[in-house]
Design a protein around this motif. Sequence first.
Motif, mmCIF file in Angstrom:
data_model
loop_
_atom_site.group_PDB
_atom_site.id
_atom_site.type_symbol
_atom_site.label_atom_id
_atom_site.label_comp_id
_atom_site.label_asym_id
_atom_site.label_seq_id
_atom_site.Cartn_x
_atom_site.Cartn_y
_atom_site.Cartn_z
ATOM 1 N N ASP A 14 -0.414 -5.816 2.234
ATOM 2 C CA ASP A 14 -0.824 -4.593 2.930
ATOM 3 C C ASP A 14 -0.611 -4.770 4.436
ATOM 4 O O ASP A 14 -0.743 -3.820 5.206
ATOM 5 N N LYS A 68 -4.252 -2.792 7.622
ATOM 6 C CA LYS A 68 -5.418 -3.609 7.990
ATOM 7 C C LYS A 68 -6.051 -4.164 6.727
ATOM 8 O O LYS A 68 -6.062 -3.493 5.692
ATOM 9 N N VAL A 69 -6.598 -5.365 6.820
ATOM 10 C CA VAL A 69 -7.437 -5.885 5.729
ATOM 11 C C VAL A 69 -8.660 -6.576 6.316
ATOM 12 O O VAL A 69 -8.615 -7.101 7.433
ATOM 13 N N LYS A 70 -9.744 -6.553 5.538
ATOM 14 C CA LYS A 70 -10.946 -7.287 5.937
ATOM 15 C C LYS A 70 -11.021 -8.541 5.082
ATOM 16 O O LYS A 70 -10.944 -8.464 3.847
ATOM 17 N N ASN A 73 0.815 -1.213 0.000
ATOM 18 C CA ASN A 73 0.000 0.000 0.000
ATOM 19 C C ASN A 73 0.847 1.260 0.000
ATOM 20 O O ASN A 73 0.555 2.226 -0.703
ATOM 21 N N GLY A 110 -5.864 -9.006 -4.113
ATOM 22 C CA GLY A 110 -6.023 -7.574 -3.830
ATOM 23 C C GLY A 110 -6.194 -6.801 -5.128
ATOM 24 O O GLY A 110 -5.525 -5.799 -5.365
ATOM 25 N N VAL A 114 -7.932 -9.732 -1.000
ATOM 26 C CA VAL A 114 -7.147 -8.651 -0.391
ATOM 27 C C VAL A 114 -5.678 -9.028 -0.440
ATOM 28 O O VAL A 114 -5.331 -10.190 -0.592
ATOM 29 N N SER A 115 -4.820 -8.014 -0.303
ATOM 30 C CA SER A 115 -3.387 -8.278 -0.411
ATOM 31 C C SER A 115 -2.755 -8.479 0.958
ATOM 32 O O SER A 115 -2.787 -7.585 1.810
#
Length: 699
Positions: free
Chosen positions: A673, A629-631, A403, A652, A669-670
């Motif tokens: 990140d 953060k990732v969800k 990111n 992601g 998602v990555s």
Amino acid sequence: MTRTHFRTCNLCEAMCGLEITLEGNEILSIKGDKKDPLSRGHICPKAVALKDIYLDKDRLKYPIRKTENGWERIEWEEAYDLVVEKVRETQMKYGRDSVGIYAGNPNVHNFGTMLFLPNFLRSMRTKNRFSATSADQLPHHVAALFMFGHGFMEPIADIDRTDFLLIIGANPLVSNGSMMTAPDFGRRMKDIQKRGGKVVVIDPRKTETAKKSNEHIFIKPGQDALLLAAMIHHILHNDMVELGHLKPYIIGLDDLKLNIKDFSPEKVSQLIQIESSEIIRLAEEFSKAKSAVCYSRMGASTQEFGGLTIWFSTVLNIITGNLDSEGGAMFTLPAFDHVGFTGAQGKTGVFGNRKSRVRKLPAYGGEFPISTLLDELNTPGEGQIKAMVTVAGNPILSAPNGNALDLAFEKLDFMVSFDIYLNETTRHADVIIPPTTGLETPHYDLIFNVLAIRNTTKYSPALFEKTEDQRHDWQIYKALTARFSEVPEDESTPESILNFALKNGPYANKGIDLASLQKAPNGIDLGSMRPKMLPKRLFTKDQKIHLAPPFFINDLPRLKAILDNPKKDDFPFSLIGRRHLRSNNSWMHNSLRLVKGKNRCTLLIHPNDAEKAGIEDQQMVLVSSKTGKVKIQAELTDTIMESVVSIPHGWGHSKKGTKMKIAEAHAGVSINDLTDANFIDELTGNAAFSGVPVQIEHI
Ligand SMILES: Nc1nc2c(c(=O)[nH]1)N[C@H]1C(S)=C(S)[C@@H](COP(=O)(O)OP(=O)(O)OC[C@H]3O[C@@H](n4cnc5c(=O)[nH]c(N)nc54)[C@H](O)[C@@H]3O)O[C@H]1N2
Ligand SMILES: Nc1nc2c(c(=O)[nH]1)N[C@H]1C(S)=C(S)[C@@H](COP(=O)(O)OP(=O)(O)OC[C@H]3O[C@@H](n4cnc5c(=O)[nH]c(N)nc54)[C@H](O)[C@@H]3O)O[C@H]1N2
Ligand code: SF4
Ligand SMILES: [Mo]
């Protein structure tokens, strides 16, 4: 009329032989080529996606330039001129090193690129070079360099003959081997078991490979060096050392013994939560097996002690008499003998001759660690990167703290990407230059023959002619080299160089040249790896094997420190990655057949941990680290250790401005990140992806 085309798959390291049936130009089927001497008919689901890549409407086929009205097609010459003009302009304004280069994984799978990209990159004369190597196998090169004198003298596990395979941090049943080209690993593993041998897997997750092995031992991320040190301690302190035919050439045994003294099985056992009796049993079984090999990979190299872990793996092979002998860790002799050629010229690889500007991290092979690209982009001063060149790489998804890189790329004065897709990384470019790829290219594996479990050789012509509007990778890099260095292009082609190398290679006396390969579309078998390649193939100045290079010995206090003072993190979980058969790093998610079905980008978490946190299966959770953060959806499974969680990398695909419709619809998602560019193996500078401290909350 149907016709058949044989070729080598270029997607992963396994080099599978493919049999492609066509009617006219339509591909009817892609199957495994049973006559391929290495892969013997094996393929995986990704091979069929070669057709999808070829037909993909999103794939770029001519240069495009970013304008106020969006992306516009430009002519090839215009694109080349623009790159030269902008790179020079940046360098005039800010100095040579203001141009940064990142080269990604598919380069290594591409014959023309391997031969013509290096000159192009050098012609830009910047020291700020980076690649995926330092997010991957850098510790393997460093160990080979310090121990055998050449960064590519990689010992390869002789899995077709071994009696005991110890796998640390690899999942070859899914990856089909890495730094060990081993197509059809599943059958090869079964064969070990059928002949009475044993396969032991050390991994924080009970992987696909672990499930089929004889024994799986859980280990917390980043603790392998301690396990190996204790095994080596036991062997050294119980007179179990066996050096075999290499005895006269090995130096450093006493140094090793002296420096390993603090790592007895009893001392490390409590921290790594493996009984000392288990460690001793493992060391003894390994030593006593007729032949044995310790094979360590991604999970072992991309961690805090990556350098030590890979060094110890080789040490274990050496002190049990398993180096350079059948069933152990052996050396290849490929027909295009990259190691022999470069070694003879003294080009064996250099480590640490240069340090990066900001964090003073060491360069290997002229490249700084990818974990410090961010610092070089963001820290003002002379040498700050103001323009980027990316070649077949997607660092926004593949490098730690993606990111932040994404934000930094946004601020560049200029960027050019040599890539076949408009994706998370290349969307920042001002110009994208796409070479031909896959089925449009001829193939000869320069690199993975060096790393293969068997010596074979094969040349595949392009299946489909490129269109007039397209350019091969080597044509692009050659044209640009000529412009940058102001020397006209010579006549060389990938084939002319290949033919020269084969005719001057180790099998020339057997008549191996390009013409002979063209007559053998399924490939030619050159036999098993040969024992007793050493000492002849050592490149150390003293022609010795360095068992205990000071470089590694000096890193032992860092390992000792965690033994004495185990780290206590504020974050309760330790994050690791994983690979799936139907993904290939970040770039094959635009093939519907590969991404359809159940969501694979999930967080694996142990049911006991989930229960404590009040998390249910398939529930969305928030994963946070120091970085971000990732969800993500939770997937409860007891195949993962308690307090360890796993997210696959390469997902992601939800960034704005990309053009990969299917990937966007299966974004995920990555993990990068969450990973931390400051969390590295301090010895080699390699990224540490395993064991990132994270916390999980349900949302
Ligand atoms: N957290 C975490 N991060 C990881 C890993 C991990 O396990 N966990 N794995 C690491 C490893 S082992 C690796 S190798 C790296 C990979 O890191 P990268 O090489 O940066 O990433 P890839 O996903 O392989 O991206 C390849 C790029 O090349 C383009 N491409 C594909 N074919 C061609 C072609 O023929 N020519 C050109 N010019 N471009 C092409 C694709 O569109 C894509 O943009 O990621 C690393 N990052
Ligand atoms: N299908 C598929 N095949 C691929 C790729 C792909 O993306 N998909 N990528 C290709 C590339 S670029 C590479 S480099 C290779 C990599 O090939 P492998 O080295 O086989 O890589 P992984 O499958 O990531 O396996 C790493 C293993 O290490 C474990 N692990 C994580 N941390 C630790 C640790 O601290 N200690 C130990 N002992 N284990 C740990 C993980 O649970 C995982 O099982 O695969 C190649 N092949
Ligand atoms: S295992 Fe690798 S080389 Fe073999 S078919 Fe699959 S992607 Fe291609
Ligand atoms: Mo890799």
